[in-house]
Write a protein that holds these residues in place. Structure first.
Motif, PDB file in Angstrom:
ATOM      1  N   GLU A 136       0.840  -1.183   0.000  1.00 14.40           N
ATOM      2  CA  GLU A 136       0.000   0.000   0.000  1.00 14.40           C
ATOM      3  C   GLU A 136       0.881   1.239   0.000  1.00 14.40           C
ATOM      4  OE1 GLU A 136      -3.824   1.877   2.468  1.00 14.40           O
ATOM      5  OE2 GLU A 136      -2.701   0.173   3.274  1.00 14.40           O
ATOM      6  N   THR A 137       0.570   2.189  -0.879  1.00 12.25           N
ATOM      7  CA  THR A 137       1.343   3.416  -0.988  1.00 12.25           C
ATOM      8  C   THR A 137       0.487   4.597  -0.560  1.00 12.25           C
ATOM      9  OG1 THR A 137       2.605   2.520  -2.854  1.00 12.25           O
ATOM     10  CG2 THR A 137       2.612   4.916  -2.571  1.00 12.25           C
ATOM     11  N   GLY A 138       0.937   5.340   0.452  1.00 11.49           N
ATOM     12  CA  GLY A 138       0.232   6.524   0.888  1.00 11.49           C
ATOM     13  C   GLY A 138       0.393   7.659  -0.114  1.00 11.49           C
ATOM     14  N   LEU A 139      -0.695   8.353  -0.426  1.00 14.83           N
ATOM     15  CA  LEU A 139      -0.658   9.440  -1.398  1.00 14.83           C
ATOM     16  C   LEU A 139      -0.916  10.805  -0.776  1.00 14.83           C
ATOM     17  CD1 LEU A 139      -2.673   7.747  -4.301  1.00 14.83           C
ATOM     18  CD2 LEU A 139      -0.191   7.830  -3.997  1.00 14.83           C
ATOM     19  N   GLY A 140      -1.446  10.840   0.445  1.00 17.76           N
ATOM     20  CA  GLY A 140      -1.712  12.120   1.076  1.00 17.76           C
ATOM     21  C   GLY A 140      -2.417  11.960   2.402  1.00 17.76           C
ATOM     22  N   ASP A 141      -2.244  12.950   3.304  1.00 18.94           N
ATOM     23  CA  ASP A 141      -2.879  12.956   4.622  1.00 18.94           C
ATOM     24  C   ASP A 141      -3.370  14.360   4.938  1.00 18.94           C
ATOM     25  OD1 ASP A 141      -2.051  10.192   6.033  1.00 18.94           O
ATOM     26  OD2 ASP A 141      -0.309  10.943   4.922  1.00 18.94           O
ATOM     27  N   ALA A 142      -4.385  14.433   5.798  1.00 21.12           N
ATOM     28  CA  ALA A 142      -4.860  15.719   6.297  1.00 21.12           C
ATOM     29  C   ALA A 142      -5.606  15.482   7.598  1.00 21.12           C
ATOM     30  CB  ALA A 142      -5.785  16.403   5.290  1.00 21.12           C
ATOM     31  N   ALA A 143      -5.384  16.364   8.569  1.00 23.86           N
ATOM     32  CA  ALA A 143      -6.116  16.260   9.826  1.00 23.86           C
ATOM     33  C   ALA A 143      -7.586  16.591   9.594  1.00 23.86           C
ATOM     34  CB  ALA A 143      -5.523  17.199  10.863  1.00 23.86           C
ATOM     35  N   LEU A 144      -8.481  15.842  10.213  1.00 23.13           N
ATOM     36  CA  LEU A 144      -9.898  16.175  10.139  1.00 23.13           C
ATOM     37  C   LEU A 144     -10.125  17.460  10.921  1.00 23.13           C
ATOM     38  CD1 LEU A 144     -12.378  14.786   8.840  1.00 23.13           C
ATOM     39  CD2 LEU A 144     -12.934  13.894  11.101  1.00 23.13           C
ATOM     40  N   PRO A 145     -10.850  18.439  10.381  1.00 22.40           N
ATOM     41  CA  PRO A 145     -10.934  19.761  11.027  1.00 22.40           C
ATOM     42  C   PRO A 145     -11.920  19.840  12.197  1.00 22.40           C
ATOM     43  CG  PRO A 145     -12.140  19.772   8.967  1.00 22.40           C
ATOM     44  CD  PRO A 145     -11.455  18.436   9.047  1.00 22.40           C
ATOM     45  N   PHE A 146     -12.203  18.703  12.814  1.00 22.75           N
ATOM     46  CA  PHE A 146     -13.035  18.724  14.028  1.00 22.75           C
ATOM     47  C   PHE A 146     -12.738  17.453  14.817  1.00 22.75           C
ATOM     48  CE2 PHE A 146     -15.532  16.873  10.580  1.00 22.75           C
ATOM     49  CZ  PHE A 146     -15.993  15.682  11.126  1.00 22.75           C
ATOM     50  N   ALA A 147     -13.016  17.491  16.105  1.00 25.74           N
ATOM     51  CA  ALA A 147     -12.829  16.321  16.952  1.00 25.74           C
ATOM     52  C   ALA A 147     -14.025  15.383  16.806  1.00 25.74           C
ATOM     53  CB  ALA A 147     -12.662  16.739  18.406  1.00 25.74           C
ATOM     54  N   VAL A 148     -13.787  14.102  17.049  1.00 28.95           N
ATOM     55  CA  VAL A 148     -14.867  13.117  16.978  1.00 28.95           C
ATOM     56  C   VAL A 148     -15.099  12.538  18.365  1.00 28.95           C
ATOM     57  CG1 VAL A 148     -14.406  12.593  14.574  1.00 28.95           C
ATOM     58  CG2 VAL A 148     -13.262  11.265  16.346  1.00 28.95           C
ATOM     59  N   ARG A 149     -16.300  11.938  18.560  1.00 31.28           N
ATOM     60  CA  ARG A 149     -16.690  11.429  19.864  1.00 31.28           C
ATOM     61  C   ARG A 149     -17.082   9.961  19.787  1.00 31.28           C
ATOM     62  NH1 ARG A 149     -19.508  15.993  18.923  1.00 31.28           N
ATOM     63  NH2 ARG A 149     -21.430  14.802  18.602  1.00 31.28           N
ATOM     64  N   SER A 150     -16.957   9.263  20.885  1.00 31.94           N
ATOM     65  CA  SER A 150     -17.385   7.868  20.967  1.00 31.94           C
ATOM     66  C   SER A 150     -18.842   7.754  20.547  1.00 31.94           C
ATOM     67  CB  SER A 150     -17.219   7.340  22.394  1.00 31.94           C
ATOM     68  OG  SER A 150     -15.879   7.385  22.802  1.00 31.94           O
ATOM     69  N   GLY A 151     -19.129   6.784  19.680  1.00 25.73           N
ATOM     70  CA  GLY A 151     -20.500   6.524  19.279  1.00 25.73           C
ATOM     71  C   GLY A 151     -21.065   7.483  18.241  1.00 25.73           C
ATOM     72  N   GLU A 152     -20.309   8.524  17.866  1.00 24.99           N
ATOM     73  CA  GLU A 152     -20.793   9.479  16.856  1.00 24.99           C
ATOM     74  C   GLU A 152     -20.845   8.802  15.482  1.00 24.99           C
ATOM     75  OE1 GLU A 152     -19.659  13.982  15.226  1.00 24.99           O
ATOM     76  OE2 GLU A 152     -18.174  12.791  16.312  1.00 24.99           O
ATOM     77  N   THR A 153     -21.800   9.228  14.645  1.00 24.83           N
ATOM     78  CA  THR A 153     -21.900   8.715  13.278  1.00 24.83           C
ATOM     79  C   THR A 153     -21.422   9.776  12.299  1.00 24.83           C
ATOM     80  OG1 THR A 153     -23.741   7.252  13.841  1.00 24.83           O
ATOM     81  CG2 THR A 153     -23.418   7.769  11.513  1.00 24.83           C
ATOM     82  N   LEU A 154     -20.448   9.405  11.491  1.00 21.46           N
ATOM     83  CA  LEU A 154     -19.896  10.274  10.460  1.00 21.46           C
ATOM     84  C   LEU A 154     -20.244   9.721   9.083  1.00 21.46           C
ATOM     85  CD1 LEU A 154     -16.257  10.761  11.820  1.00 21.46           C
ATOM     86  CD2 LEU A 154     -18.246  12.213  12.251  1.00 21.46           C
ATOM     87  N   THR A 155     -20.462  10.606   8.136  1.00 21.82           N
ATOM     88  CA  THR A 155     -20.564  10.215   6.737  1.00 21.82           C
ATOM     89  C   THR A 155     -19.196  10.396   6.090  1.00 21.82           C
ATOM     90  OG1 THR A 155     -22.897  10.811   6.565  1.00 21.82           O
ATOM     91  CG2 THR A 155     -21.647  10.702   4.516  1.00 21.82           C
TER      92      THR A 155
END
Length: 825
Positions: A136-155
């Motif tokens: 597997e070759t990494g092509l890019g990274d970026a921090a998510l611009p908000f914190a996430v919480r236990s049990g939260e649902t993200l799209t």
């Protein structure tokens, strides 16, 4: 629609995969609602199973991965999304990676758009490319611009478009909120880029430093993307109706129609866009027939035969019609072509109504070019008036008869809450349809006044493209053996009496690989025998997706229908995803009807000798209805949701084998008789070609075999049988009910069997299936209520199945005598 913000431009979309996970699978992911069976290697290693609308990954151990792909859902340019319900997050490293994979090849090559969950709510996005094997070759990274919480649902959404370079984008956001701009995008121009179409799916990994904690996936969907051609002058930026830019993919519903005045104008004008200069014809083959739904507009690859007549928006109707000197309108090309000839349409948008009277004529898109027939025009010149904006000089008028007869209004067609349902006027702002009302003074609404010749909007149109339907029909086909293939049809204001935006009235006609969207009443109507409908994608029809009457020996296959009855006609008796009446020899196989404001598949009024097999019905108001009909097979269908799963009413001689019925709100399977009879004076619904009464279709509930089906616990009854008006007890209907699995719920809150008596009211209730079997001489199964006992009881149920008779086995595609309970994957 514009899918993907600045990375994508104007994009046309076609749904290739959808999964609500509304099923129970003990290991792996099973079969998606649309897209086929998941390839899910070693599901036990990750503890994956499906239950109650979610795919649960319950045991992904440190250093381990899981994957689930849909080989039946393949695309090159593609947008996919899934909802991820996060595991418990604490100060220890979570170490969880979850990805949407695109262009997944059989050797393991793919792109991954990932979200990475770390400690204390920190999360990041990542894009990678996999090679053959596990590299597997990494092509890019970026921090998510908000914190996430236990049990939260993200799209989470991932998009891949183009080649040389390939552009890959990913974003994540709280489920139910508006999608932001892409948060990470990379361009891959390396020699290792994955350029071929591939399957879509999900992948996950737990880092070696992570801790195994359960998480869930839900609401998976994927769209094939096709970039709309650049045109001069510019035309609509709005493409087909499926919206992929947010986490909600439900079909749009156009609700609040109210009042106005009357009559029809037809026009046929020149096409509105230009196409690329003609080039030599490439060697091509027809598209494969793997998945449900059409190929994307612009992706069809039909060979161009010698002697074809060409059309291009840059052509002239006085030209020769050759590839180097194309005609300008499709109607001119149809007029010029000989019977048995082919009309090849170059890229562009064509604003016209095409009438075909010649036999064996083919109309098709040029290979690899996007062709749309559009029944709307751009409307400009708006003046603010109070809280509304008015366009004067709008002279288009449509017939708005609320019946199949011009000038006749039938109260059974119209829901009083939506009195303008039959008015075919349609207005779109930046591709979104507005609701028609009597007075447009609210955002999202429009009104027409035929006497004042005005079109009024409740929203400011400044800086937006406004289009209104001004043509009633796309194709009127009266020639025998006509083929339409490889293009799109949208935004025609078809009055109900005109039957369909595409009307096949010649017999032995074929509609293949068409995308049909946003038409005012019925999208496709079949009015003669021996038709073939294959690989269509039909969305947001005002009334009905596919309609057929006297359409004997017609095959409807591999077609995806969603959003029917957008205008809120009365659901009965008018509309359906597929509704067929007064026909013999109907075959409906391998289709998907999803989220229609109507019955998914409905046979009504004297349909005889039918086959309904291998279909999926999800989220419709009723799954499947057989009414006033006789003699057929209903086999290997998956039905989820609706008031009724399978409703058989006044219909006899039906064999119902190996279906799965879940999540009905009232009855999973219901057999009902009412007072209607073929012999009754004035009976409505007879086939006029048959004698009165018709002995082949007496409208009697009788001679039904119900075998090897799986019935869920929801609804009031899992099986209900009742004559509601003519005093026939269920015992006299000659019903065979054997080999079915009734799924128990703790407390038996869903009644397995309700068995009608002779007084039209009383039903004997059987909360325990074995009591029903003993009383009626049947043999069925009922799972235990506890989950452990349930799994044990399900593991060996196939031994109790009824062996499949030859004709049922043939339509399912398995050997005669096969014993299995439930659907075949």
């Amino acid at each position: 629609m514009t899918a993907g913000g600045s990375d994508s431009g104007t994009i046309t979309t076609h749904v290739i995969a959808k999964d609500t996970f509304n099923r129970s699978v003990s290991s792996g992911f099973g079969t998606a609602d649309l897209g086929g069976i998941y390839t899910n290697p070693n599901p036990a290693n990750s503890g994956t199973y499906v239950s109650a609308g979610k795919a649960i990954i319950g045991g992904l151990q440190p250093g381990k991965s899981f994957g689930a792909w849909l080989p039946g859902a393949s695309a090159k340019d593609e947008l996919s999304q899934i909802d991820l319900t996060l595991p418990t997050i604490d100060s220890q490293k979570s170490g969880l990676y979850v990805a949407l994979e695109t262009r997944h090849q059989s050797d393991g090559r793919a792109y991954r758009g990932k979200i990475y969950i770390d400690a204390n709510g920190k999360a990041a996005l990542n894009i990678s490319r996999t090679a053959t094997g596990s590299t597997e070759t990494g092509l890019g990274d970026a921090a998510l611009p908000f914190a996430v919480r236990s049990g939260e649902t993200l799209t989470v959404q991932t998009q891949v478009v183009g080649t040389n370079p390939t552009r890959v984008s990913v974003r994540a956001f709280p489920a139910g909120t508006t999608a932001p701009a892409w948060q990470l995008g990379v361009s891959d121009a390396s020699t290792a880029q994955v350029t071929a179409a591939g399957s879509v799916g999900e992948w996950g990994h737990m880092s070696t430093a992570g801790t195994s904690r359960p998480f869930a996936l839900s609401a998976f969907q994927a769209w094939e993307l096709g970039t709309a051609p650049v045109t001069t002058p510019p035309t609509s930026s709005a493409a087909p109706s499926t919206s992929a830019a947010t986490s909600s993919a439900a079909p749009s519903t156009s609700a609040t129609k109210t009042t106005a005045p009357s009559t029809t104008k037809a026009s046929s004008t020149a096409p509105s866009t230009t196409s690329p200069a003609p080039t030599s014809t490439p060697p091509v083959t027809p598209p494969s027939s793997g998945s449900v739904g059409s190929v994307a507009v612009g992706a069809a690859q039909y060979a161009v035969p010698s002697g074809a007549v060409f059309v291009s928006p840059s052509g002239s109707d006085s030209a020769a019609g050759s590839q180097s000197a194309p005609l300008r309108t499709v109607q001119a090309a149809v007029n010029k072509a000989a019977a048995g000839g082919t009309v090849v349409v170059r890229a562009g948008t064509y604003h016209e109504t095409v009438s075909i009277t010649k036999a064996n004529l083919t109309v098709q898109a040029y290979p690899g070019e996007a062709v749309w027939f559009d029944g709307s025009s751009v409307v400009s010149g708006w003046t603010k008036s109070g809280s509304s904006w008015v366009h004067s000089g709008w002279t288009n008028e449509f017939d708005h008869s609320a019946s199949f007869t011009t000038g006749k209004n039938d109260a059974s067609f119209i829901d009083p809450a939506y009195p303008l349902a039959a008015w075919p006027d349609q207005t779109f702002v930046n591709g979104t349809e507005l609701d028609q009302v009597s007075k447009a003074n609210a955002a999202g609404t429009f009104a027409v006044d035929y006497s004042a010749n005005t079109l009024t909007l409740g929203s400011d149109p400044a800086g937006k493209e406004v289009r209104s339907s001004d043509l009633a029909k796309a194709f009127l086909v009266t020639g025998n053996g006509v083929t339409l293939q490889g293009f799109g049809v949208r935004r025609y204001g078809t009055p109900v009496p005109m039957m369909g935006a595409i009307l096949l009235y010649g017999g032995s006609d074929t509609a293949r690989n068409l995308v049909v969207s946003d038409n005012a009443s019925q999208s496709l109507s079949l009015m003669k025998a021996n038709n073939k409908v294959d690989h269509l994608s039909i969305s947001d029809s005002g009334m009905t997706g596919i309609h057929g009457n006297e359409a004997d020996n017609t095959l409807i296959s591999n077609t995806y229908i969603t959003g029917s009855n957008r205008e809120h006609f009365k659901r009965s008796p008018t509309c359906g995803g597929i509704k067929i009446t007064r026909s013999v020899g109907i075959t409906i196989v391998n289709n998907s009807t999803v989220d229609n404001n109507s019955t998914g598949i409905w046979l009504d009024e004297s349909v005889r000798n039918f086959t309904i097999a291998n279909n999926t019905s999800t989220g419709n108001t009723k799954g499947m209805t057989l009414e006033l009909s006789d003699t057929g097979i209903v086999a290997n269908n998956k039905v989820v949701g609706g008031e009724y799963g399978i409703l058989i009413m006044d219909t006899g001689n039906v064999r119902v084998f190996n279906n799965s019925v879940k999540a009905a709100t009232s009855r999973e399977i219901a057999f009902i008789q009412d007072a209607r009879r073929q012999a009754a004076s004035g009976a409505v619904g007879r086939d006029p070609r048959m004698p009165v009464p018709d002995p082949s279709c007496p409208w009697l509930l009788r001679n039904i075999t119900l075998a090897n089906n799986v019935l869920d616990t929801t609804g009031t009854y899992q099986l209900m049988v009742q004559d509601q008006q003519t005093n026939i007890p269920a015992d006299k209907m000659n019903l065979s009910i054997n080999g079915n699995l009734f799924t128990a719920r703790s407390g038996n809150s869903a009644m397995p069997v309700a068995w009608g008596q002779s007084d039209n009211r009383t039903m004997t209730m059987y909360p325990v299936v074995s009591d029903f079997d003993s009383a009626k001489g049947m043999k069925n199964l009922q799972t235990a209520a506890s989950s452990a006992a349930k799994k044990a009881s399900v593991s060996s149920i196939d031994a109790s199945a009824v062996p499949l008779p030859a004709d049922v086995a043939k339509v399912i595609g398995v050997p005669t005598g096969t014993k299995k309970i439930g659907t075949f994957n």
